[in-house]
Design an enzyme around this catalytic site. Structure first.
Site, short mmCIF file in Angstrom:
data_model
loop_
_atom_site.label_atom_id
_atom_site.label_comp_id
_atom_site.label_asym_id
_atom_site.label_seq_id
_atom_site.Cartn_x
_atom_site.Cartn_y
_atom_site.Cartn_z
N TYR A 132 0.77 -1.29 -0.04
CA TYR A 132 0.07 -0.18 -0.08
C TYR A 132 0.97 1.13 0.13
O TYR A 132 0.54 2.28 -0.06
CB TYR A 132 -0.82 -0.01 1.33
CG TYR A 132 -2.22 -0.87 1.06
CD1 TYR A 132 -2.04 -2.12 1.02
CD2 TYR A 132 -3.22 -0.56 0.96
CE1 TYR A 132 -3.03 -2.98 0.65
CE2 TYR A 132 -4.61 -1.03 0.89
CZ TYR A 132 -4.43 -2.62 0.81
OH TYR A 132 -5.51 -3.22 0.47
N LYS A 179 3.55 -14.68 5.19
CA LYS A 179 3.92 -15.44 4.04
C LYS A 179 5.38 -15.38 4.11
O LYS A 179 6.07 -15.12 3.06
CB LYS A 179 3.49 -14.96 2.76
CG LYS A 179 3.69 -15.97 1.65
CD LYS A 179 2.44 -16.99 1.75
CE LYS A 179 2.85 -18.17 0.50
NZ LYS A 179 2.02 -19.24 0.59
N ASP A 212 -2.31 -18.12 3.51
CA ASP A 212 -3.14 -19.02 2.67
C ASP A 212 -3.78 -19.86 3.78
O ASP A 212 -4.88 -20.30 3.60
CB ASP A 212 -2.41 -19.59 1.45
CG ASP A 212 -1.02 -20.16 1.92
OD1 ASP A 212 -0.56 -19.83 3.02
OD2 ASP A 212 -0.33 -20.57 0.88
N ASP A 236 -6.49 -6.64 4.81
CA ASP A 236 -7.35 -6.06 4.03
C ASP A 236 -8.52 -7.35 3.35
O ASP A 236 -9.65 -7.32 3.54
CB ASP A 236 -6.96 -5.34 2.71
CG ASP A 236 -8.15 -4.53 1.88
OD1 ASP A 236 -8.93 -4.21 2.61
OD2 ASP A 236 -8.09 -4.36 0.91
#
Ligand code: ATP
Length: 341
Positions: A132, A179, A212, A236
């Site tokens: 972002y 991740k 995930d 988000d």
């Protein structure tokens, strides 16, 4: 009742469903204030394409000044153009006022039937870094690079926020979502910062899930989570996912918090598909206003709104379409006001 205090609040109605939901929310908050002896002075300023048409600026100077002065804003959604156009107003405001923490409680409302009853999750999302940061450039035609910015300062600050909240509100668990198996440096740094903050909070259980897997685990069994601590982008996506547990985007509130200012806004966007049709559910922005009322130490007014809102949901007679009802935005707002009387 004697009037206690007048609160000056910057109001950004937004666009799409923004004016409808913010109109409904102001009406309800005003009614609660009248009952509890609290007054509000709404300083209205818009942003985005509408503001540009009128003032030549996407975020008019007067809006910046108003937030600087009032330090508290209630904001409706402002459309962000996809794949071009001006920079997101939401992101720009978060950057400008250093609103580093995005706090999003996802809690079931009474009476609403859901596959997942009694959900009570908190998403704590880093609000200024990650992809972002908006740092993108074309390396050569056909190759674009987007920079993912993760800093020790930003990661430590958001982890500290999550654990402080857990301690203060006796929440039991914090999961850092990452991740770091793929983004070893950036998400690796985020995790290291989370771990070192976690050490100072031995009473709060600390766990780590890969993003995930976390999405799958959330759908299988959301009850295993308490506070989800995330970087900006994962937060988000996970927010929208979690909103589905409690009835969708029409319900979930949010707060953008910094050390100087705070902007309260729903998780949802401007929902152009239902704009102007008296269909939008104002609950998400209303619950954002409840967070705002707590923030300005008007707990009694906040409780008044929340109790009336829950009564309307418990009765289930006047609800908007997204949660299975047949009523409009205005009728719903009137029902909440009536529940306060
Ligand atoms: P953004 O990326 O700007 O957050 P988005 O892509 O998530 O936006 P939204 O504008 O939030 O999209 O809308 C997603 C879906 O949820 C749409 O079908 C919309 O009608 C629905 N929705 C969003 N907010 C509400 C609401 N307050 N009441 C009812 N439905 C809503």
């Amino acid at each position: 009742m004697t009037t206690k205090k007048t609160h000056k609040i910057t109001l950004i109605p937004g666009d799409g469903i923004g004016p409808e939901v913010s109109g409904a929310v102001v009406k309800i908050v005003e009614a609660a204030g009248t009952a509890t002896g609290v007054k509000f002075e709404w300083h209205m300023h818009n942003a985005g394409a509408d503001a540009f048409e009128k003032t030549g600026e996407y975020i008019p100077k007067a809006l910046y000044e108003s937030i600087e002065e009032n330090r508290v804003a209630l904001k409706g959604p402002v459309t962000t153009p996809v794949g071009g156009g001006f920079t997101s107003i939401n992101v720009t405001l978060r950057q400008k006022f250093e609103l580093f923490a995005n706090f999003r409680p996802v809690k079931s409302l009474p009476g609403l039937k859901s596959k997942y009853p009694d959900i009570d999750l908190i998403i704590v999302r880093e609000n200024m870094e990650d992809l972002y940061a908006g740092l993108e450039h074309t390396v050569v035609p056909g190759v674009v690079q987007a920079l993912k910015i993760i800093t020790e300062k930003g990661s430590t600050r958001i982890a500290q926020f999550a654990f402080d909240y857990a301690r203060k509100h006796a929440r039991k668990k914090v999961h850092a979502i990452h991740k770091a198996n793929i983004m070893k440096l950036s998400d690796g740094l985020f995790l290291r910062c989370c771990r070192s903050v976690a050490e100072k909070f031995p009473e709060v259980e600390y766990k780590e899930h890969i993003v995930d897997n976390a999405c799958m685990q959330l759908v299988m069994n959301p009850y295993q989570y308490d506070i989800l601590l995330t970087e900006n982008l994962y937060g988000d996506i996970i927010s929208d996912l979690c909103s589905a547990f409690v009835g969708g985007l029409g319900l979930v509130p949010g707060a953008n918090l910094g050390t100087e200012c705070a902007i309260f806004e729903a998780v949802h966007g401007s929902a152009p598909d239902i704009a102007g049709k008296n269909m939008a559910n104002p609950t998400a922005l209303l619950q954002s206003a409840v967070l705002m009322l707590h923030h300005i130490n008007e707990g009694a007014t906040a409780e008044r709104v929340q109790t009336a809102l829950e009564q309307v949901y418990r009765e289930g007679k006047v609800l908007t379409k997204d949660v299975g009802g047949t009523s409009g935005t205005r009728e719903f707002a009137e029902a909440v006001v009536a529940a306060m009387e």
